[in-house]
Motif scaffolding. Sequence first.
Motif, PDB file in Angstrom:
ATOM      1  N   GLY A  25       1.014  -1.060  -0.270  1.00  0.00           N
ATOM      2  CA  GLY A  25      -0.132  -0.252   0.113  1.00  0.00           C
ATOM      3  C   GLY A  25       0.652   1.546   0.125  1.00  0.00           C
ATOM      4  N   GLY A  26       0.222   2.317   0.543  1.00  0.00           N
ATOM      5  CA  GLY A  26       0.834   3.383   0.480  1.00  0.00           C
ATOM      6  C   GLY A  26       1.550   4.137   1.467  1.00  0.00           C
ATOM      7  N   GLY A  27       1.522   5.654   2.023  1.00  0.00           N
ATOM      8  CA  GLY A  27       2.149   5.753   3.225  1.00  0.00           C
ATOM      9  C   GLY A  27       1.538   5.456   4.313  1.00  0.00           C
ATOM     10  N   GLU A  28      -0.279   5.841   4.162  1.00  0.00           N
ATOM     11  CA  GLU A  28      -0.598   5.582   5.524  1.00  0.00           C
ATOM     12  C   GLU A  28      -0.666   3.851   5.935  1.00  0.00           C
ATOM     13  OE1 GLU A  28      -2.680   3.497   1.072  1.00  0.00           O
ATOM     14  OE2 GLU A  28      -1.761   5.207   1.779  1.00  0.00           O
ATOM     15  N   VAL A  29      -0.130   2.763   5.277  1.00  0.00           N
ATOM     16  CA  VAL A  29       0.586   1.759   5.734  1.00  0.00           C
ATOM     17  C   VAL A  29       1.807   1.619   6.017  1.00  0.00           C
ATOM     18  CG1 VAL A  29       1.301  -0.863   4.802  1.00  0.00           C
ATOM     19  CG2 VAL A  29      -0.453   0.573   3.709  1.00  0.00           C
ATOM     20  N   GLY A  30       2.706   1.972   5.640  1.00  0.00           N
ATOM     21  CA  GLY A  30       4.252   2.235   5.996  1.00  0.00           C
ATOM     22  C   GLY A  30       3.874   3.428   7.757  1.00  0.00           C
ATOM     23  N   ALA A  31       2.760   4.140   7.460  1.00  0.00           N
ATOM     24  CA  ALA A  31       2.984   4.800   8.888  1.00  0.00           C
ATOM     25  C   ALA A  31       2.040   3.959   9.967  1.00  0.00           C
ATOM     26  CB  ALA A  31       1.401   6.493   8.585  1.00  0.00           C
ATOM     27  N   ALA A  32       1.357   3.004   9.608  1.00  0.00           N
ATOM     28  CA  ALA A  32       0.581   1.826  10.518  1.00  0.00           C
ATOM     29  C   ALA A  32       1.524   1.222  10.991  1.00  0.00           C
ATOM     30  CB  ALA A  32      -0.852   1.978  10.065  1.00  0.00           C
ATOM     31  N   LEU A  33       2.352   0.597  10.177  1.00  0.00           N
ATOM     32  CA  LEU A  33       3.673   0.484  10.699  1.00  0.00           C
ATOM     33  C   LEU A  33       4.298   0.380  11.480  1.00  0.00           C
ATOM     34  CD1 LEU A  33       4.713  -2.829  10.514  1.00  0.00           C
ATOM     35  CD2 LEU A  33       6.469  -1.822   8.058  1.00  0.00           C
ATOM     36  N   CYS A  34       4.400   1.576  11.533  1.00  0.00           N
ATOM     37  CA  CYS A  34       5.308   2.664  12.674  1.00  0.00           C
ATOM     38  C   CYS A  34       4.600   2.759  14.383  1.00  0.00           C
ATOM     39  CB  CYS A  34       5.433   3.857  12.462  1.00  0.00           C
ATOM     40  SG  CYS A  34       6.712   4.323  10.723  1.00  0.00           S
ATOM     41  N   ARG A  35       2.918   2.505  13.419  1.00  0.00           N
ATOM     42  CA  ARG A  35       2.637   2.721  14.620  1.00  0.00           C
ATOM     43  C   ARG A  35       2.355   1.338  15.596  1.00  0.00           C
ATOM     44  NH1 ARG A  35      -0.010   7.136  11.938  1.00  0.00           N
ATOM     45  NH2 ARG A  35      -2.290   6.063  11.296  1.00  0.00           N
ATOM     46  N   ALA A  36       2.635  -0.176  14.932  1.00  0.00           N
ATOM     47  CA  ALA A  36       2.125  -0.938  15.014  1.00  0.00           C
ATOM     48  C   ALA A  36       2.656  -2.404  16.519  1.00  0.00           C
ATOM     49  CB  ALA A  36       1.847  -1.864  13.960  1.00  0.00           C
ATOM     50  N   GLY A  37       3.541  -1.330  16.571  1.00  0.00           N
ATOM     51  CA  GLY A  37       4.461  -1.890  18.011  1.00  0.00           C
ATOM     52  C   GLY A  37       5.166  -2.846  17.711  1.00  0.00           C
ATOM     53  N   VAL A  38       5.586  -3.014  16.894  1.00  0.00           N
ATOM     54  CA  VAL A  38       6.860  -3.315  16.362  1.00  0.00           C
ATOM     55  C   VAL A  38       7.971  -3.726  16.797  1.00  0.00           C
ATOM     56  CG1 VAL A  38       6.277  -3.930  13.737  1.00  0.00           C
ATOM     57  CG2 VAL A  38       8.121  -1.789  14.613  1.00  0.00           C
ATOM     58  N   ASP A  39       8.390  -4.310  17.681  1.00  0.00           N
ATOM     59  CA  ASP A  39      10.207  -3.648  18.040  1.00  0.00           C
ATOM     60  C   ASP A  39      11.540  -3.402  17.542  1.00  0.00           C
ATOM     61  OD1 ASP A  39       9.796  -5.112  20.475  1.00  0.00           O
ATOM     62  OD2 ASP A  39       9.355  -7.165  18.601  1.00  0.00           O
ATOM     63  N   LYS A  40      11.845  -2.523  16.198  1.00  0.00           N
ATOM     64  CA  LYS A  40      12.228  -1.685  15.840  1.00  0.00           C
ATOM     65  C   LYS A  40      11.818  -2.013  14.310  1.00  0.00           C
ATOM     66  CE  LYS A  40      17.298  -0.879  15.798  1.00  0.00           C
ATOM     67  NZ  LYS A  40      18.646  -0.544  15.984  1.00  0.00           N
ATOM     68  N   LEU A  41      12.452  -0.666  13.969  1.00  0.00           N
ATOM     69  CA  LEU A  41      11.534  -0.659  12.432  1.00  0.00           C
ATOM     70  C   LEU A  41      12.694   0.303  11.390  1.00  0.00           C
ATOM     71  CD1 LEU A  41       8.354   0.636  11.203  1.00  0.00           C
ATOM     72  CD2 LEU A  41      10.985   2.054  10.078  1.00  0.00           C
ATOM     73  N   ALA A  42      12.959  -0.630  10.625  1.00  0.00           N
ATOM     74  CA  ALA A  42      14.194  -0.216   9.281  1.00  0.00           C
ATOM     75  C   ALA A  42      13.063   0.445   8.159  1.00  0.00           C
ATOM     76  CB  ALA A  42      15.139  -1.223   8.943  1.00  0.00           C
ATOM     77  N   PHE A  43      14.218   1.907   8.208  1.00  0.00           N
ATOM     78  CA  PHE A  43      13.790   2.211   6.592  1.00  0.00           C
ATOM     79  C   PHE A  43      14.708   3.005   5.710  1.00  0.00           C
ATOM     80  CE2 PHE A  43      13.614   6.731   4.853  1.00  0.00           C
ATOM     81  CZ  PHE A  43      12.104   6.670   4.175  1.00  0.00           C
ATOM     82  N   THR A  44      14.563   2.771   4.451  1.00  0.00           N
ATOM     83  CA  THR A  44      15.123   3.293   3.706  1.00  0.00           C
ATOM     84  C   THR A  44      13.841   4.317   2.598  1.00  0.00           C
ATOM     85  OG1 THR A  44      16.283   1.194   2.830  1.00  0.00           O
ATOM     86  CG2 THR A  44      16.556   2.778   1.771  1.00  0.00           C
ATOM     87  N   GLY A  45      14.398   5.608   2.376  1.00  0.00           N
ATOM     88  CA  GLY A  45      13.856   6.101   1.568  1.00  0.00           C
ATOM     89  C   GLY A  45      14.246   7.533   1.596  1.00  0.00           C
ATOM     90  N   SER A  46      13.644   9.158   0.975  1.00  0.00           N
ATOM     91  CA  SER A  46      14.196  10.389   1.832  1.00  0.00           C
ATOM     92  C   SER A  46      14.805  10.782   2.802  1.00  0.00           C
ATOM     93  CB  SER A  46      13.231  10.760   0.836  1.00  0.00           C
ATOM     94  OG  SER A  46      11.937  10.543   1.185  1.00  0.00           O
ATOM     95  N   THR A  47      14.911  11.666   2.855  1.00  0.00           N
ATOM     96  CA  THR A  47      14.984  11.984   4.878  1.00  0.00           C
ATOM     97  C   THR A  47      13.693  12.946   4.794  1.00  0.00           C
ATOM     98  OG1 THR A  47      17.576  12.994   3.860  1.00  0.00           O
ATOM     99  CG2 THR A  47      16.945  13.679   5.424  1.00  0.00           C
ATOM    100  N   ALA A  48      13.324  13.233   4.046  1.00  0.00           N
ATOM    101  CA  ALA A  48      12.095  13.974   4.815  1.00  0.00           C
ATOM    102  C   ALA A  48      11.189  12.833   5.266  1.00  0.00           C
ATOM    103  CB  ALA A  48      11.282  14.922   3.300  1.00  0.00           C
ATOM    104  N   THR A  49      10.913  12.079   4.203  1.00  0.00           N
ATOM    105  CA  THR A  49      10.556  10.800   5.198  1.00  0.00           C
ATOM    106  C   THR A  49      10.812   9.797   6.534  1.00  0.00           C
ATOM    107  OG1 THR A  49       9.177   9.973   2.594  1.00  0.00           O
ATOM    108  CG2 THR A  49       8.798   8.574   4.077  1.00  0.00           C
ATOM    109  N   GLY A  50      11.782   9.535   6.520  1.00  0.00           N
ATOM    110  CA  GLY A  50      13.055   9.231   7.223  1.00  0.00           C
ATOM    111  C   GLY A  50      12.192  10.450   8.094  1.00  0.00           C
ATOM    112  N   ARG A  51      12.357  11.790   8.240  1.00  0.00           N
ATOM    113  CA  ARG A  51      12.670  12.058   9.783  1.00  0.00           C
ATOM    114  C   ARG A  51      10.337  11.974   9.703  1.00  0.00           C
ATOM    115  NH1 ARG A  51      15.173  16.561   6.583  1.00  0.00           N
ATOM    116  NH2 ARG A  51      16.755  16.630   8.005  1.00  0.00           N
TER     117      ARG A  51
END
Length: 480
Positions: A181-207
């Motif tokens: 899915g789109g950015g909303e899926v990534g945002a949901a993953l950030c809030r889903a209670g994972v123990d760590k999140l690894a992100f690759t992408g633009s600096t703006a989205t990283g923030r």
Amino acid sequence: MATQTAQVAVETTVTDAVARARAAAAWWAGQGWDGRRRALLAWKRTLAARIEQLADQIRDETGKPHGDAVLEVMLAVEHLDWAARNARRVLRRRKVPSGLLAANHAASVGYEPLGVVGVIGPWNYPVYTPLGSISYALAAGNAVVFKPSEHTPGVGRWLAAAWAEAVPHEHGPAVFQAVTGGGEVGAALCRAGVDKLAFTGSTATGRKVMAACAETLTPVVVEAGGKDALIVAADADLDAAARAAAFGGFGNAGQTCAGVERVYVERSAYEPFLAKLGELARGTTPGEEPDARYGRMTTPTQAAIVAAHIDDAIAKGGRAVVGGPGSVRPPFVDPVVLAEVPEDSLAVTEETFGPTVVVNPVRDLDEAVERANASRYGLAASVFTGSRRTAVELASRLRAGAVSVNAVLGFAAVPALPFGGVGDSGFGRIHGADGLREFSRPKSVTRQRFTAPIDLLRLDRSPAALQRAAKLFHLRHARG
């Protein structure tokens, strides 16, 4: 109301995936080093055996030539193999020295799985880049929920299906899942209670990812943008340097975070180098053909960003040696070589992510390092010189997470080397032993072997014991 309902559905889908991963993580961790190694190598064999099929999927979604897609899978598989074979050696419990004050204790440290790791991947290298996190997280004993780019969802689903086939156990498919899915899926993953999140992408989205993860104190690994520099010394092999600049700058349509975007050349070698790079650029044409040098821009908006950077460079006094504004013909961009571009131009300060290279002369290597380090990014860099001593010295001075000497992107093919940036290029490391530890939790254990001759760790300690300890401390630390 419809939007709210859709958002709830996304949240539920991601939360359910993480819950399944949480249950499967216990089984996966319980497989031990040998069980995980067998499963990961089975997955590796599946990817290797079907490399042509996976490469076709990559090509369909990104537009890169088939050969480039094959090379991407080959690199990813090498890292997967290394992680599977080296996890035990890097992460197993081992003894460490106890020191004088705790000489009566045996001390050890080991690394345990975090639990569930979320991975948000990019579209430019949809297999190699996310597997730099996925492979190492799995090898460390974690379950993984992977959100591929919305531009390459098919690749994500393909990888997850191949995993489920390679690990045919009740819990196997939940150990590695893809949620698309789109950015909303990534945002949901950030809030889903994972123990760590690894992100690759633009600096703006990283923030934005960091801000979302901060709400739950979820730790993150961020590999963000780059504006990598290549330094060419007067004594360098200029033919090799030009070929490397062309590959690093134009390969994958310039859509490489650690590619070459800036080149600083000592003045005496500047014109010959510029001529050689210009000749290579003029002989390179993108296309849809399987054997094209590079393909289209993967996202519809990227060509406009490239065009803006070219226009700004020329408007500020730079000159187009090869190509120019007319090189942008969406979805393709022909190679562009810009020269004498002011250092405050967008083409120098911002990530272009297109097949353009800025080449500027410098009076000496000190100035080259100064300009290279002036960027707010710090992902990787390259140095071309005939002197090994100069290469080592320059590499030590460059503010970057990785440096290649007389090559570009050399580190990408070495699984034992960690990869990551500084500044706006992010933090944390993937690949190598550091990558395995990035997705692990260190645990320290001490075991008292005998009662200490001078026992200080008690409420009723003797003043005489503290006196003796203080005397020994003085003898050990206060004297030359």
